[in-house]
Design an enzyme around this catalytic site. Structure first.
Site, PDB file in Angstrom:
ATOM      1  N   CYS A   1      78.675  42.456  40.415  1.00 56.05           N
ATOM      2  CA  CYS A   1      77.976  43.635  39.874  1.00 56.05           C
ATOM      3  C   CYS A   1      78.870  44.652  39.168  1.00 56.05           C
ATOM      4  CB  CYS A   1      77.262  44.381  40.988  1.00 56.05           C
ATOM      5  SG  CYS A   1      76.199  43.363  41.989  1.00 56.05           S
ATOM      6  N   HIS A  19      76.545  51.999  40.493  1.00 54.11           N
ATOM      7  CA  HIS A  19      77.629  51.163  41.047  1.00 54.11           C
ATOM      8  C   HIS A  19      78.920  51.176  40.223  1.00 54.11           C
ATOM      9  CE1 HIS A  19      78.642  47.306  43.524  1.00 54.11           C
ATOM     10  NE2 HIS A  19      79.137  48.406  44.041  1.00 54.11           N
TER      11      HIS A  19
END
Ligand SMILES: *[C@@H]1O[C@H](CO)[C@@H](O)[C@H](O)[C@H]1NC(C)=O
Ligand SMILES: *[C@@H]1O[C@H](CO)[C@@H](O)[C@H](O)[C@H]1NC(C)=O
Ligand SMILES: *[C@@H]1O[C@H](CO)[C@@H](O)[C@H](O)[C@H]1NC(C)=O
Ligand SMILES: *[C@@H]1O[C@H](CO)[C@@H](O)[C@H](O)[C@H]1NC(C)=O
Length: 579
Positions: free
Chosen positions: A78, A134
């Protein structure tokens, strides 16, 4: 009364300057750009890739009417993928090539890197982020509103729970849903996929279509935990899936599919669809095993999330827009996630040379006018901590090293195969919300079963079943991924020249690598200190320079902004003195 008039005139002059920058042939305004990014979705989890197990009629309709990007490469997890997508740079240039950022880790995308929303702002866009970030939140300056987005509803960490929006790291646990810079305590009990969809629809409904929209909907779905929507209306649709976790996963994927339908319908209702570019993509392959496994399937591709095998980095992707040159086709051109920054900037009327040193290449002339294919090689990654590296040139891929001693390098997710008798349902695609919106606003969508079958066959990866395959955790591997997409046979010994060509790519980028910071988790980040909420815990001024980042670029930009403001103010004052 005259003062506002002059200001208005000035802003008109300035904004018309911005608008006239746009010169893409027949279109007089910049396109709306909608990035629909999903999390940890496997290769085999959309029905246009050959399995009829989980029906995704809206995703399929968008893909069939646009271009299926069947060799679209991401990073293996990610944080690196999101860093690459937003910066146009390989993560090795920024120390972002390793593990995802953990809650409480004082690390983020370096502030001197200018990212997509900032570049699009220069072209008159107002960028919005919904869902996952993130890319760091230890200081406020690292969070979305301070990095070019003017709207944010979402979470900072790798994931949250779908109903209570909590994230845990070791013994630290807390709420992680934010609107702008503040915790969104007012939101309760809504399934995260629906919550983010509704926010996206609201953004579209309130958008003035005169201005170009950049909307990035970075869904939590289908990241672990496996939490299904409680009001699921589709239970009977997946009765054919016997494995309970896979069935629950299918319900989660279905909500994403419905989300895409709602977003496309909202664009249609606002009459924005005919001027939109929509990208559908996953950030990496499915984690089929390991702590955050989600019952996704990359079958028949080898490997999972975290690996450089096709199952980890060959991500599901498609692009749709009336501005595309030839639609309803499968593209096997090499494309890398870093390419979106220049491609979208170019589509928006910007000059790619303004983007500075990036690794992405502009595909827009190819996508919109059929010009030459821009890329023939790419760096997959170099991770100096897990000691893995890989690169692709034309049909060859070189891989060295193994994540977690090779445990993730096998073939998983066979449960995603279409074992059952379920056949592909063309009617569902034909009557999907996406097909209806396209037909209402742009004329007949591509819905003939024969054409769909043809595209679906082209998009499906088939492999000769082999009982043995080469281990690459003990030796380097070279694969011919066009003829052996499942990476079973190591041909490094037969093609030493190709190995050395790929090695040159790895050496070139290896010399640019910035080491991963690897900072310990900071107890000061503990949500118990902040009303059980994850939020920035460090002061920007205090950490400046601490990690050796260069803040000069950011400072220069803000100085310029201040100068412009002062200049404007002086101009207005002097003009009003004359009137
Ligand atoms: C949480 O765990 C860390 C180490 O992992 C420990 O140092 C700390 O004391 C723990 N805190 C609490 C409140 O249990
Ligand atoms: C390589 O990976 C396989 C599993 O894929 C494992 O059985 C083997 O022990 C690994 N070898 C080394 C040297 O780590
Ligand atoms: C396809 O789906 C529709 C709507 O759910 C259903 O009525 C129809 O029977 C299905 N067709 C096939 C061939 O399964
Ligand atoms: C603390 O969090 C609760 C929700 O958990 C919220 O209702 C309350 O308003 C918060 N308090 C402050 C001071 O923000």
């Amino acid at each position: 009364m005259k003062f506002p008039f002059i200001y208005l005139t000035l802003s008109l002059i300035i904004s018309s300057g911005v608008c006239t920058k746009f010169t893409d042939g027949q279109y007089e305004s910049a396109p709306h750009i909608i990035v629909f990014m999903v999390d940890d979705l496997g290769w085999n989890d959309v029905s246009y890739h050959g399995s009829s197990q989980i029906f995704t009629p809206n995703i399929d309709a968008l893909a069939y009417n646009g271009i299926i990007l069947n060799r679209h490469y991401t990073l293996p997890s990610c944080t690196p993928t999101r860093a690459a997508f937003l910066s146009g740079k390989y993560p090795i240039r920024m120390g972002m090539q390793g593990e995802g950022i953990m809650g409480g880790e004082p690390r983020g995308l370096p502030l001197n890197v200018r990212i997509l929303p900032e570049h699009l702002r220069d072209l008159g866009y107002s960028p919005k982020l919904i869902g996952k970030w993130h890319l760091g939140f230890h200081t406020k300056q690292h969070t979305p509103l301070h990095r070019g987005f003017d709207h944010f509803l979402g979470f900072y960490n790798s994931h949250i729970a779908y109903y209570d929006y909590k994230y845990s790291q070791g013994n630290m646990s807390g709420f992680d849903l934010h609107r702008g810079d503040s915790p969104a305590y007012d939101i309760h009990d809504q399934y995260a996929t629906d919550l983010f969809t509704e926010e996206a629809v609201r953004v579209i409904e309130h958008h003035d279509p005169i201005n170009p929209l950049y909307l990035q909907l970075s869904h939590l779905g289908v990241h672990a935990p496996l939490e299904v929507p409680v009001d699921s209306a589709y239970l009977e649709d997946f009765a054919h899936i016997r494995e309970p976790n896979r069935r629950n996963y299918a319900l989660m994927v279905s909500r994403l599919d419905e989300s895409l339908g709602r977003v496309v319908a909202a664009l249609g209702d606002k009459n924005m669809l005919k001027n939109s570019i929509i990208i559908f993509m996953t950030d990496n392959g499915a984690p089929t095993i390991g702590k955050y496994r989600n019952s996704g399937s990359n079958w028949p591709l080898r490997g999972t999330k975290y690996t450089l095998y096709e199952g980890g980095v060959r991500g599901v992707a498609a692009v749709w827009s009336p501005r595309l040159h030839a639609m309803a086709r499968v593209s096997n051109n090499l494309m890398h996630v870093t390419d979106w920054l220049p491609t979208l900037y170019s589509a928006a009327g910007g000059n790619v040379a303004d983007l500075g040193e990036i690794d992405g290449v502009d595909h827009w002339p190819h996508l919109s006018q059929g010009k030459d294919i821009p890329r023939e090689s790419l760096l997959l990654n170099i991770d100096e901590v897990s000691k893995t590296e890989g690169a692709i040139k034309r049909r060859f891929k070189l891989v060295r090293g193994a994540y977690k001693r090779g445990y993730y390098d096998q073939y998983y997710g066979e449960s995603g195969r279409n074992h059952d008798t379920q056949s592909y349902n063309y009617t569902l695609v034909h009557s999907s919300v996406v097909s209806s919106a396209i037909s209402a606003h742009l004329g007949d969508p591509m819905t003939q079963p024969s054409a769909m079958t043809h595209l679906r066959e082209q998009a499906t990866v088939l492999c000769k079943r082999k009982s043995t395959f080469s281990y690459c955790n003990e030796t380097e591997c070279l694969f011919d991924i066009v003829n052996d997409p499942c990476e079973a046979t190591n041909i490094a010994k037969q093609y030493p020249k190709v190995v050395s060509e790929l090695d040159m790519i790895l050496e070139k980028y290896g010399s640019l690598l910035v080491k991963q910071p690897r900072l310990p988790i900071d107890g000061m980040a503990d949500p118990r200190r902040r009303n059980n909420t994850w939020a920035p815990w460090l002061d920007y001024g205090m950490i400046t320079g601490l990690y050796g980042y260069n803040y000069n670029a950011a400072a220069a930009v803000s100085t310029l902004a201040v100068c412009v403001h002062i200049g404007m103010a002086l101009l207005i004052v002097s003009m009003s003195a004359f009137i």
